[in-house]
Scaffold this active site. Structure first.
Site, PDB file in Angstrom:
ATOM      1  N   ASN A 278      32.477  68.515   4.031  1.00  0.00           N
ATOM      2  CA  ASN A 278      33.418  68.307   2.921  1.00  0.00           C
ATOM      3  C   ASN A 278      34.834  68.774   3.250  1.00  0.00           C
ATOM      4  O   ASN A 278      35.566  69.243   2.358  1.00  0.00           O
ATOM      5  CB  ASN A 278      32.903  68.965   1.636  1.00  0.00           C
ATOM      6  CG  ASN A 278      32.094  67.990   0.788  1.00  0.00           C
ATOM      7  OD1 ASN A 278      32.456  66.831   0.651  1.00  0.00           O
ATOM      8  ND2 ASN A 278      30.989  68.457   0.223  1.00  0.00           N
TER       9      ASN A 278
ATOM     10  N   GLU B  78      22.162  66.163   0.678  1.00  0.00           N
ATOM     11  CA  GLU B  78      22.139  65.611  -0.682  1.00  0.00           C
ATOM     12  C   GLU B  78      20.839  64.836  -0.948  1.00  0.00           C
ATOM     13  O   GLU B  78      20.860  63.673  -1.347  1.00  0.00           O
ATOM     14  CB  GLU B  78      23.376  64.748  -0.965  1.00  0.00           C
ATOM     15  CG  GLU B  78      24.595  65.585  -1.321  1.00  0.00           C
ATOM     16  CD  GLU B  78      25.563  64.878  -2.256  1.00  0.00           C
ATOM     17  OE1 GLU B  78      25.412  65.059  -3.481  1.00  0.00           O
ATOM     18  OE2 GLU B  78      26.447  64.167  -1.776  1.00  0.00           O
TER      19      GLU B  78
ATOM     20  N   ASP C  37      31.978  64.359   7.902  1.00  0.00           N
ATOM     21  CA  ASP C  37      30.656  64.691   8.461  1.00  0.00           C
ATOM     22  C   ASP C  37      30.843  64.961   9.952  1.00  0.00           C
ATOM     23  O   ASP C  37      31.380  64.121  10.674  1.00  0.00           O
ATOM     24  CB  ASP C  37      29.683  63.534   8.227  1.00  0.00           C
ATOM     25  CG  ASP C  37      29.524  63.214   6.754  1.00  0.00           C
ATOM     26  OD1 ASP C  37      28.633  63.778   6.111  1.00  0.00           O
ATOM     27  OD2 ASP C  37      30.340  62.408   6.238  1.00  0.00           O
TER      28      ASP C  37
ATOM     29  N   ASN D  41      24.436  62.305   5.249  1.00  0.00           N
ATOM     30  CA  ASN D  41      24.395  62.584   3.810  1.00  0.00           C
ATOM     31  C   ASN D  41      23.860  61.323   3.146  1.00  0.00           C
ATOM     32  O   ASN D  41      24.562  60.316   3.060  1.00  0.00           O
ATOM     33  CB  ASN D  41      25.782  62.946   3.273  1.00  0.00           C
ATOM     34  CG  ASN D  41      25.740  63.237   1.772  1.00  0.00           C
ATOM     35  OD1 ASN D  41      25.003  62.600   1.021  1.00  0.00           O
ATOM     36  ND2 ASN D  41      26.534  64.178   1.325  1.00  0.00           N
TER      37      ASN D  41
ATOM     38  N   ASP E 264      27.466  67.547   6.281  1.00  0.00           N
ATOM     39  CA  ASP E 264      28.607  67.147   5.462  1.00  0.00           C
ATOM     40  C   ASP E 264      29.414  68.406   5.184  1.00  0.00           C
ATOM     41  O   ASP E 264      29.006  69.228   4.372  1.00  0.00           O
ATOM     42  CB  ASP E 264      28.106  66.505   4.171  1.00  0.00           C
ATOM     43  CG  ASP E 264      29.238  66.136   3.234  1.00  0.00           C
ATOM     44  OD1 ASP E 264      30.404  66.435   3.547  1.00  0.00           O
ATOM     45  OD2 ASP E 264      28.963  65.557   2.168  1.00  0.00           O
TER      46      ASP E 264
ATOM     47  N   ASP F 158      27.214  56.576   0.358  1.00  0.00           N
ATOM     48  CA  ASP F 158      28.664  56.459   0.616  1.00  0.00           C
ATOM     49  C   ASP F 158      29.046  57.107   1.961  1.00  0.00           C
ATOM     50  O   ASP F 158      30.179  56.973   2.397  1.00  0.00           O
ATOM     51  CB  ASP F 158      29.510  57.004  -0.551  1.00  0.00           C
ATOM     52  CG  ASP F 158      29.002  58.319  -1.114  1.00  0.00           C
ATOM     53  OD1 ASP F 158      27.960  58.822  -0.649  1.00  0.00           O
ATOM     54  OD2 ASP F 158      29.652  58.843  -2.031  1.00  0.00           O
ATOM     55  N   HIS F 159      28.082  57.779   2.610  1.00  0.00           N
ATOM     56  CA  HIS F 159      28.301  58.348   3.941  1.00  0.00           C
ATOM     57  C   HIS F 159      27.570  57.514   4.995  1.00  0.00           C
ATOM     58  O   HIS F 159      26.482  56.992   4.737  1.00  0.00           O
ATOM     59  CB  HIS F 159      27.750  59.765   4.042  1.00  0.00           C
ATOM     60  CG  HIS F 159      28.440  60.759   3.166  1.00  0.00           C
ATOM     61  ND1 HIS F 159      29.276  61.727   3.646  1.00  0.00           N
ATOM     62  CD2 HIS F 159      28.398  60.939   1.817  1.00  0.00           C
ATOM     63  CE1 HIS F 159      29.721  62.470   2.654  1.00  0.00           C
ATOM     64  NE2 HIS F 159      29.200  62.021   1.522  1.00  0.00           N
TER      65      HIS F 159
END
Length: 251
Positions: free
Chosen positions: A143, A34, A213, A7, A141, A242-243
């Site tokens: 989530n 994303e 993930d 991501n 991802d 941030d991933h």
DNA sequence: ATGCCCTATGATATAGGA
């Protein structure tokens, strides 16, 4: 064959990092989530110059997924054929493996329409994947942090979005119905291993993260997997996503 | 060590992320 999911949290904001990743890690396949750009805004020229094909499913501002590959990608499909306007899934066949790259809905907060959409999306995903034949790899991802050991603080995260019982059940049902193996968990039984860390409060530096993930595979790919891990290096430095990428190698 | 929220948008605040 090395397959990675990442991501990237805006491909345009992180193009330099992406190109560097392709050149230094040299994955055969990289599933991105994303993108936060349209097909027209996608930086195809730079990616092709780095030696990769790109199958793209963009969307303005939000979501957006892609499969980058050194090898040809065939039979590409976008989303589940249900008319969903959010660009969340792209699938293609690479080197004999059916690869599905996805970006699951976040869900915002329990009780919201976004959360209901997330649960329905998971139920739909489970049925859609069931019609596929192996070797099958579903990454992205999701989530969802599947278990308490996938959080840095189970008490703090108890019942919160990404960890609540309903979404964990939706994720687990999808895994079970399709007889998938969570490759990272299968090879790394220990907790404290994450793929996402909040930008705030120095969370990465304190390893306060979540494992959301995942790389899920059919049985024939479990036996072919030689290694799987998280690329924590890619979360360091200036302006990271941030991933962190999660990768798996297959013989 | 790895460093102290981020990105996109008819934008100067807001929505969404997780």
């Amino acid at each position: 064959m090395k397959i990675v999911t990442w991501n990237i949290n805006s491909i345009r904001a992180r193009l330099e990092r992406l190109i560097d990743y392709l050149k230094t890690r040299s994955p055969d396949v990289l599933c991105l989530q994303e993108l936060k750009c349209t097909d027209e805004q996608f930086p195809r020229t730079e990616i092709e110059a780095a030696g990769y094909r790109a199958e793209v499913f963009g969307q303005k501002t939000y979501n957006g997924v892609a499969i980058l590959s050194k090898l040809p990608v065939t039979d590409v499909v976008r989303n589940m054929g249900d008319g969903d306007e959010q660009s969340r899934i792209i699938a293609g066949t690479v080197g004999g493996i059916r690869v599905v790259g996805l970006y699951a809905p976040n869900g915002q907060a329990l009780g919201t329409p976004a959360f209901e959409y997330k649960l329905e999306w998971y139920a739909k995903l489970s049925r859609w994947l069931h019609s596929m034949k192996g070797p099958l790899l579903v990454c992205g991802d999701f989530n969802v942090a599947p278990e308490d050991i996938d959080t840095w603080d189970p008490v703090l995260w108890q019942g919160q979005t990404l960890c609540s019982p309903k979404e964990r059940e939706a994720f687990a049902a999808m895994v079970k119905a399709n007889s998938f193996t969570d490759l990272f968990r299968a090879r790394h039984p220990e907790g404290g291993r994450f793929s996402w860390w909040d930008y705030r409060a120095g969370a990465f530096h304190k390893n306060q993260g979540l494992r959301i993930d995942h790389i899920l595979v059919s049985a024939d790919l479990v036996s072919r997997c030689t290694d799987v891990d998280v690329d924590r290096e890619a979360r360091k430095g200036t302006q990271p996503s941030d991933h962190a990428p999660v990768w798996a190698e297959f013989s």
